[in-house]
Design a protein around this motif. Structure first.
Motif, PDB file in Angstrom:
ATOM      1  N   VAL A  33       0.835  -1.206   0.000  1.00 13.35           N
ATOM      2  CA  VAL A  33       0.000   0.000   0.000  1.00 13.35           C
ATOM      3  C   VAL A  33       0.871   1.258   0.000  1.00 13.35           C
ATOM      4  O   VAL A  33       0.585   2.226  -0.704  1.00 13.35           O
ATOM      5  CB  VAL A  33      -0.972  -0.016   1.195  1.00 13.35           C
ATOM      6  CG1 VAL A  33      -1.682   1.314   1.360  1.00 13.35           C
ATOM      7  CG2 VAL A  33      -1.989  -1.146   1.026  1.00 13.35           C
ATOM      8  N   TYR A  70      -7.127  -1.540  -0.712  1.00 13.40           N
ATOM      9  CA  TYR A  70      -6.664  -0.236  -0.249  1.00 13.40           C
ATOM     10  C   TYR A  70      -7.287   0.869  -1.084  1.00 13.40           C
ATOM     11  O   TYR A  70      -7.827   0.653  -2.169  1.00 13.40           O
ATOM     12  CB  TYR A  70      -5.129  -0.143  -0.295  1.00 13.40           C
ATOM     13  CG  TYR A  70      -4.590   0.117  -1.674  1.00 13.40           C
ATOM     14  CD1 TYR A  70      -4.291   1.409  -2.098  1.00 13.40           C
ATOM     15  CD2 TYR A  70      -4.402  -0.921  -2.576  1.00 13.40           C
ATOM     16  CE1 TYR A  70      -3.812   1.645  -3.380  1.00 13.40           C
ATOM     17  CE2 TYR A  70      -3.918  -0.696  -3.844  1.00 13.40           C
ATOM     18  CZ  TYR A  70      -3.628   0.595  -4.246  1.00 13.40           C
ATOM     19  OH  TYR A  70      -3.170   0.833  -5.513  1.00 13.40           O
ATOM     20  N   ILE A  79      -6.182   0.908   4.463  1.00  9.41           N
ATOM     21  CA  ILE A  79      -6.359  -0.518   4.204  1.00  9.41           C
ATOM     22  C   ILE A  79      -7.808  -0.860   4.534  1.00  9.41           C
ATOM     23  O   ILE A  79      -8.346  -0.417   5.555  1.00  9.41           O
ATOM     24  CB  ILE A  79      -5.361  -1.354   5.018  1.00  9.41           C
ATOM     25  CG1 ILE A  79      -3.927  -0.975   4.596  1.00  9.41           C
ATOM     26  CG2 ILE A  79      -5.615  -2.850   4.812  1.00  9.41           C
ATOM     27  CD1 ILE A  79      -2.840  -1.587   5.428  1.00  9.41           C
TER      28      ILE A  79
END
Length: 92
Positions: A33, A70, A79
């Motif tokens: 992410v 995400y 998230i």
């Protein structure tokens, strides 16, 4: 006396506050992410862990991690549980 204390404690702390669950994220999820260059979207609401994001916020899958997705919202990396759209963690 013990019964009174237990009853008072039950009234003061709702079950949802006592029964919070902690999600353990694999390190690869956070790393993935943080590395993404996805554009940020604007969201007028507050990002709250456990609360779902509206359908207007596009979420992105994470390869080999079907339990996590995400989004980048208001310049913050979030998230998400892809099944419920609930915020799992605000990373940044």
């Amino acid at each position: 006396m013990k019964k009174i204390v237990l009853i008072c404690a039950a009234l003061m702390f709702p079950a949802s506050a006592i029964a919070q669950t902690t999600v353990v994220l694999p390190g690869e999820v956070r790393t993935y992410v943080l590395e993404q260059k996805t554009p940020s979207v604007t969201f007028e609401g507050e990002l709250v862990v456990g609360q779902p994001l509206p359908e207007t916020v596009e979420i992105h899958t994470i390869p080999d991690q079907p339990d996590f997705a995400y989004a980048i919202v208001n310049e913050k990396r979030v998230i998400i549980n892809p099944k419920t759209r609930a915020v799992v963690e605000v990373v940044q």
